[in-house]
Design a protein around this motif. Sequence first.
Motif, PDB file in Angstrom:
ATOM      1  N   GLY A  94       0.788  -1.219   0.000  1.00  0.00           N
ATOM      2  CA  GLY A  94       0.000   0.000   0.000  1.00  0.00           C
ATOM      3  C   GLY A  94       0.821   1.269   0.000  1.00  0.00           C
ATOM      4  N   ILE A  95       2.151   1.154  -0.056  1.00  0.00           N
ATOM      5  CA  ILE A  95       2.996   2.348  -0.017  1.00  0.00           C
ATOM      6  C   ILE A  95       3.302   2.787  -1.444  1.00  0.00           C
ATOM      7  CG2 ILE A  95       5.157   3.351   0.804  1.00  0.00           C
ATOM      8  CD1 ILE A  95       5.161   1.295   3.047  1.00  0.00           C
ATOM      9  N   GLY A  96       2.548   3.776  -1.910  1.00  0.00           N
ATOM     10  CA  GLY A  96       2.737   4.276  -3.268  1.00  0.00           C
ATOM     11  C   GLY A  96       2.746   5.782  -3.342  1.00  0.00           C
ATOM     12  N   THR A  97       2.671   6.448  -2.191  1.00  0.00           N
ATOM     13  CA  THR A  97       2.661   7.910  -2.153  1.00  0.00           C
ATOM     14  C   THR A  97       3.506   8.381  -0.966  1.00  0.00           C
ATOM     15  OG1 THR A  97       0.731   8.025  -0.702  1.00  0.00           O
ATOM     16  CG2 THR A  97       0.318   7.990  -3.090  1.00  0.00           C
ATOM     17  N   ALA A 144      -3.365   2.039 -14.255  1.00  0.00           N
ATOM     18  CA  ALA A 144      -4.240   1.388 -13.280  1.00  0.00           C
ATOM     19  C   ALA A 144      -4.755   2.363 -12.233  1.00  0.00           C
ATOM     20  CB  ALA A 144      -3.500   0.245 -12.593  1.00  0.00           C
ATOM     21  N   GLY A 145      -5.975   2.108 -11.773  1.00  0.00           N
ATOM     22  CA  GLY A 145      -6.539   2.826 -10.642  1.00  0.00           C
ATOM     23  C   GLY A 145      -6.493   1.948  -9.404  1.00  0.00           C
ATOM     24  N   MET A 146      -6.798   2.532  -8.261  1.00  0.00           N
ATOM     25  CA  MET A 146      -6.712   1.766  -7.010  1.00  0.00           C
ATOM     26  C   MET A 146      -7.671   0.582  -6.979  1.00  0.00           C
ATOM     27  SD  MET A 146      -6.043   4.421  -3.874  1.00  0.00           S
ATOM     28  CE  MET A 146      -7.173   5.700  -4.428  1.00  0.00           C
ATOM     29  N   ALA A 147      -8.806   0.692  -7.683  1.00  0.00           N
ATOM     30  CA  ALA A 147      -9.798  -0.385  -7.653  1.00  0.00           C
ATOM     31  C   ALA A 147      -9.580  -1.423  -8.751  1.00  0.00           C
ATOM     32  CB  ALA A 147     -11.198   0.204  -7.771  1.00  0.00           C
ATOM     33  N   GLY A 169      -2.309   2.136  -8.110  1.00  0.00           N
ATOM     34  CA  GLY A 169      -3.276   3.167  -8.474  1.00  0.00           C
ATOM     35  C   GLY A 169      -3.057   4.458  -7.702  1.00  0.00           C
ATOM     36  N   ALA A 170      -2.692   4.330  -6.422  1.00  0.00           N
ATOM     37  CA  ALA A 170      -2.422   5.525  -5.615  1.00  0.00           C
ATOM     38  C   ALA A 170      -1.224   6.284  -6.171  1.00  0.00           C
ATOM     39  CB  ALA A 170      -2.184   5.126  -4.163  1.00  0.00           C
ATOM     40  N   PHE A 171      -0.202   5.555  -6.570  1.00  0.00           N
ATOM     41  CA  PHE A 171       0.978   6.197  -7.153  1.00  0.00           C
ATOM     42  C   PHE A 171       0.608   6.928  -8.443  1.00  0.00           C
ATOM     43  CE2 PHE A 171       4.553   6.333 -10.053  1.00  0.00           C
ATOM     44  CZ  PHE A 171       5.580   6.833  -9.267  1.00  0.00           C
TER      45      PHE A 171
END
Length: 540
Positions: free
Chosen positions: A310-313, A353-356, A484-486
């Motif tokens: 989950g670490i993308g930002t 890609a998006g987060m979902a 996706g977050a990144f």
Amino acid sequence: MRERNAALSAGPAAMPGQGWEGPQSDIAFDAAGIRERLADLARPCFIVRAGGRVGLTSAGQPTYGQPVGGAELLGALPPLPIEQLGDPAFRAAHGLRYTYAAGAMAGGISSVELVIALGQAGMLASFGAAGLVPARVEDAIRRIQAALPAGPYAFNLIHSPSEEALERRAVELYLRHGVRTVEASAFLSLTPHIVHYRAAGLSLDPAGAITISNRVIAKISRREVAEPFMRPAPDAILAPLVEAGLITPIQARLAAQVPMADDITVEADSGGHTDNRPLVCLLPSIIALRDEIQAELGYPQAVRVGAGGGIGTPAAALATFMMGAAYIVTGSVNQACVESGASPHARKLLAEAGMADVIMAPAADMFELGVKVQLLRRGTFFPMRAQKLYDTYQKYASLDDIPPAEREQLERQIFRKPIAAIWQETEAFFAERDPDQIRRAADNPKRKMALVFRWYLGLSSRWMTSGEPGREMDYQIWTGPAMGAFNDWARGSYLEAPEARRAADVARQLLTGAAYLSRAQQLRAYGVSMPAELGSYRPG
């Protein structure tokens, strides 16, 4: 009341008995100037009130007594270079400049080029050895050791319950070539092979202290799996290793005094093998477990606990450090970088890609156990086709039990060749890799069916890395929501384009953003209000 056009406002009184003295021209009151001073991480940052306005400056110095012709000092932020984020013990143990690691991605997706690029930048990366034949892993060892003779680098050691020989041969290879750090992943419990690797690197120095030459970073997502890695290896595993001549009696005694792992990576909602655990719940729980065991056993060096998934930002990186992680681990964001082993087409899909756009689907290496991995859903049919194979495996006892119409559909839509031809390829593959697999399937029709279905699941990731033409809709692309977050964070910046993403640069941007956001949060702790745009960091 906040002045018109002022970027900051503050309610706190000046620091007791202190003012600020320096060039008034260096005090920034506008948003651009304030951002510049917050981003100057190598210098202190003073919060001052001058002429009724609140601003920031990196110049001048605090003064004692009431300010005369100077400014009120409201607060001071110390320098925060990104090298200071995280636990310095992790940097020292692995010879790093930054407390940043890139986790292994199987099949060489965490490539030689990725490991070397991050290693040369002072970061730790783990080569994705899982699923590769020994000859290819051996070639990677030689190339990485030639480029990074003093490190840092690590190699993945994945638990292989269905192919025990692979785990054993990997340990033998690492010991033979002096690989001093492994990232142990997907373990459900300790095995003789990981214990062999750890114990074989133990010795006593001239002062009688234990020297640990073979470091283990254990990637876990459950307390019951973390605990054995935080404790010494059990005698029930050590004794047979001594009897087999794989370790010495002295090494067995030393192994009973040190933890199985130097570092524990808490794996939250990641790509690939994952329990989809929320980091904010899992990380504090594992840190508390570490503290309990440390209080009980009193190791000279406590096991360090880092985190990934989950670490993308920058915000996610900072949050992880603030929860107590000794280091952070990234995965998905590295797969989208030019140094990764993913094909250009796969990297393009990842960058869109998006987060979902993720989904869970059956895993190739633990297919029979029903274990799933997290994958990219957008742009590929693999997740749905893999689930179809698993449902078929659950429904029938053998390949012969599959109705002709359903069998023909599998051959036409998924395999694109007869099942008989696939079995011939499977026999040839395991004859070199692990002949025992074929022997075990000879009188076990259910297992034979599993091996045939794993042919598709295994090749799909290889098609992705090689960019197999015509198989784009069958690519198996491991990734999690961090991708996706990144992409959301990078949109509109130079990092939006896949060809501009370089692993070391991405890492530095994430760390720089985390340090910047940390300073912004400290401003809020001083009671300073600021425009929303100053509370975010964009790549640049």
